[in-house]
Write an enzyme that holds these catalytic residues in place. Structure first.
Site, PDB file in Angstrom:
ATOM      1  N   ASN A  11     -13.267  14.185  29.289  1.00 41.62           N
ATOM      2  CA  ASN A  11     -13.123  15.482  28.612  1.00 41.62           C
ATOM      3  C   ASN A  11     -14.137  15.537  27.479  1.00 41.62           C
ATOM      4  O   ASN A  11     -13.967  14.867  26.468  1.00 41.62           O
ATOM      5  CB  ASN A  11     -11.691  15.628  28.083  1.00 41.62           C
ATOM      6  CG  ASN A  11     -11.487  16.931  27.331  1.00 41.62           C
ATOM      7  OD1 ASN A  11     -12.361  17.809  27.327  1.00 41.62           O
ATOM      8  ND2 ASN A  11     -10.342  17.075  26.692  1.00 41.62           N
ATOM      9  N   LYS A  13     -14.714  17.949  25.511  1.00 37.68           N
ATOM     10  CA  LYS A  13     -14.283  18.798  24.385  1.00 37.68           C
ATOM     11  C   LYS A  13     -15.474  19.651  23.920  1.00 37.68           C
ATOM     12  O   LYS A  13     -16.194  20.170  24.759  1.00 37.68           O
ATOM     13  CB  LYS A  13     -13.697  17.925  23.272  1.00 37.68           C
ATOM     14  CG  LYS A  13     -12.590  16.995  23.789  1.00 37.68           C
ATOM     15  CD  LYS A  13     -11.840  16.282  22.700  1.00 37.68           C
ATOM     16  CE  LYS A  13     -10.753  15.402  23.307  1.00 37.68           C
ATOM     17  NZ  LYS A  13      -9.922  14.728  22.327  1.00 37.68           N
ATOM     18  N   HIS A  99      -4.237  21.416  26.754  1.00 35.55           N
ATOM     19  CA  HIS A  99      -4.634  20.278  25.912  1.00 35.55           C
ATOM     20  C   HIS A  99      -4.047  20.466  24.512  1.00 35.55           C
ATOM     21  O   HIS A  99      -3.976  21.584  24.006  1.00 35.55           O
ATOM     22  CB  HIS A  99      -6.163  20.164  25.848  1.00 35.55           C
ATOM     23  CG  HIS A  99      -6.589  18.859  25.240  1.00 35.55           C
ATOM     24  ND1 HIS A  99      -6.557  18.640  23.894  1.00 35.55           N
ATOM     25  CD2 HIS A  99      -7.001  17.702  25.813  1.00 35.55           C
ATOM     26  CE1 HIS A  99      -6.951  17.390  23.660  1.00 35.55           C
ATOM     27  NE2 HIS A  99      -7.225  16.802  24.806  1.00 35.55           N
ATOM     28  N   GLU A 101      -5.164  19.985  21.677  1.00 36.03           N
ATOM     29  CA  GLU A 101      -6.031  20.651  20.700  1.00 36.03           C
ATOM     30  C   GLU A 101      -5.973  22.165  20.877  1.00 36.03           C
ATOM     31  O   GLU A 101      -6.019  22.919  19.901  1.00 36.03           O
ATOM     32  CB  GLU A 101      -7.467  20.105  20.838  1.00 36.03           C
ATOM     33  CG  GLU A 101      -7.555  18.682  20.294  1.00 36.03           C
ATOM     34  CD  GLU A 101      -8.602  17.806  20.949  1.00 36.03           C
ATOM     35  OE1 GLU A 101      -9.462  18.328  21.687  1.00 36.03           O
ATOM     36  OE2 GLU A 101      -8.539  16.580  20.725  1.00 36.03           O
ATOM     37  N   GLU A 171      -0.736  12.679  27.139  1.00 31.93           N
ATOM     38  CA  GLU A 171      -1.619  12.366  26.016  1.00 31.93           C
ATOM     39  C   GLU A 171      -0.808  12.410  24.715  1.00 31.93           C
ATOM     40  O   GLU A 171      -0.625  13.496  24.134  1.00 31.93           O
ATOM     41  CB  GLU A 171      -2.762  13.379  25.923  1.00 31.93           C
ATOM     42  CG  GLU A 171      -3.647  13.422  27.142  1.00 31.93           C
ATOM     43  CD  GLU A 171      -5.047  13.928  26.792  1.00 31.93           C
ATOM     44  OE1 GLU A 171      -5.997  13.173  27.012  1.00 31.93           O
ATOM     45  OE2 GLU A 171      -5.183  15.049  26.284  1.00 31.93           O
ATOM     46  N   GLY A 177      -8.106  10.534  19.656  1.00 35.45           N
ATOM     47  CA  GLY A 177      -9.180  10.490  18.675  1.00 35.45           C
ATOM     48  C   GLY A 177      -8.886   9.613  17.473  1.00 35.45           C
ATOM     49  O   GLY A 177      -9.575   9.682  16.456  1.00 35.45           O
ATOM     50  N   SER A 216      -7.547   7.693  23.183  1.00 29.63           N
ATOM     51  CA  SER A 216      -8.296   6.503  22.745  1.00 29.63           C
ATOM     52  C   SER A 216      -8.525   5.483  23.869  1.00 29.63           C
ATOM     53  O   SER A 216      -8.550   4.274  23.621  1.00 29.63           O
ATOM     54  CB  SER A 216      -7.608   5.826  21.542  1.00 29.63           C
ATOM     55  OG  SER A 216      -7.612   6.693  20.427  1.00 29.63           O
TER      56      SER A 216
HETATM   57  P1  13P Z   1      -9.958  10.475  22.925  1.00 27.14           P
HETATM   58  O1  13P Z   1     -10.213   9.638  24.151  1.00 27.14           O
HETATM   59  O2  13P Z   1     -11.191  10.797  22.151  1.00 27.14           O
HETATM   60  O3  13P Z   1      -8.862   9.879  22.086  1.00 27.14           O
HETATM   61  O4  13P Z   1      -9.401  11.887  23.443  1.00 27.14           O
HETATM   62  C1  13P Z   1      -8.393  11.916  24.379  1.00 27.14           C
HETATM   63  C2  13P Z   1      -8.259  13.295  24.888  1.00 27.14           C
HETATM   64  O5  13P Z   1      -7.803  14.184  24.175  1.00 27.14           O
HETATM   65  C3  13P Z   1      -8.714  13.578  26.254  1.00 27.14           C
HETATM   66  O6  13P Z   1      -8.351  14.854  26.650  1.00 27.14           O
END
Ligand code: 13P
Length: 256
Positions: A11, A13, A99, A101, A171, A177, A216
């Site tokens: 992803n 982002k 997601h 976010e 997740e 993150g 992560s």
């Molecule tokens: P990270 O791998 O940067 O922690 O992000 C995970 C994520 O949100 C994947 O959609």
């Protein structure tokens, strides 16, 4: 034991100009084994503006290209939105929905996801539905309540026989993150619970639906997470931006 092929998706982002996407895909194609020698399905979730570049560059490679959001309507007064058919027209394979976010910063709701997941399927797109609890919810013992709500709402309008076409990404928000990956035990327990929730709708779908872990994931921790019996792959954020590291995570899906 059902034969669920792992699915490793990167992803991006908010990363990836068209130039960066093009360079990334070239490098990925140099590093990634041929489709028949990969231990997992592989996908990239990229910004709208880079979708056609990735579709073009990855054509015939078996690597899936996914968007990171969409509206459920075909058209209408929804300024700034993109429809399922618009994504399908570009040759996109799927779409990430819900997601955390987008739930946090863009007011994505379970009610909207109830429309989006079946709309994606109807357009021939493979949805990845994201679910997960906050740190506070975990500490208060509300993880299962949160997951139950998100999974039941998100899948409510998906016919039972199509549940297996959805991928679910567990997740935990506290692991996204932060560098604080969930322990393999936590990932396994939560994902087994998500699978059981699908089982409330269809036992057969529960056996075959893929549930990824996200949060992560790095080349170093991927092997033990992916070795868990219910973990069917990973949704990888930051570490997917480095093609070398991403390919190592794909390889980890093949076991030690
Ligand atoms: P990270 O791998 O940067 O922690 O992000 C995970 C994520 O949100 C994947 O959609």
């Amino acid at each position: 034991m059902p034969d669920r092929r792992p699915f490793i998706a990167g992803n991006w982002k908010l990363w990836g100009t068209r130039a960066q996407a093009s360079e990334y895909c070239d490098r990925l194609m140099e590093l990634l084994p041929d489709e028949s020698r990969r231990p997992a399905d592989v996908g990239l979730c990229v910004p709208f503006t880079a979708l056609d570049v990735c579709v073009e560059k990855l054509r015939g490679s078996g690597v899936k290209v996914l968007a990171q959001n969409m509206h459920w309507e075909e058209s209408g007064a929804y300024t700034g939105e993109v429809s399922p058919a618009m994504l399908a027209e570009v040759g996109v394979d799927g779409v990430v929905l819900g997601h955390s976010e987008r739930r946090e910063y863009n007011c994505e709701t379970d009610r909207a996801l109830q429309q989006k997941v079946p709309a994606a399927l109807d357009a021939g797109l493979h949805p990845i539905l994201c679910v997960g609890e906050t740190e506070e919810e975990r500490e208060r013992g509300e993880t299962q309540r949160k997951l139950r709500h998100q999974v039941q709402e998100g899948l409510e309008k998906v016919p039972s026989e199509r549940l297996v076409e959805v991928t679910i990404a567990y997740e935990p928000i506290w692991a996204i993150g932060t560098g604080r990956v969930a322990t393999p035990e936590i990932a396994q327990e939560a994902i087994a619970f998500v699978r059981a929730l699908v089982g409330d709708r269809s036992r057969e779908a529960a056996e075959h639906v893929r549930v990824q872990y996200g949060g992560s994931v790095k080349p170093g921790n991927a092997p033990e997470i992916l070795a868990q019996p219910d973990v069917d792959g990973a949704l990888v954020g930051g570490a997917s931006l480095d093609p070398e590291g991403f390919v190592q995570i794909v390889a980890a899906a093949g076991g030690p």
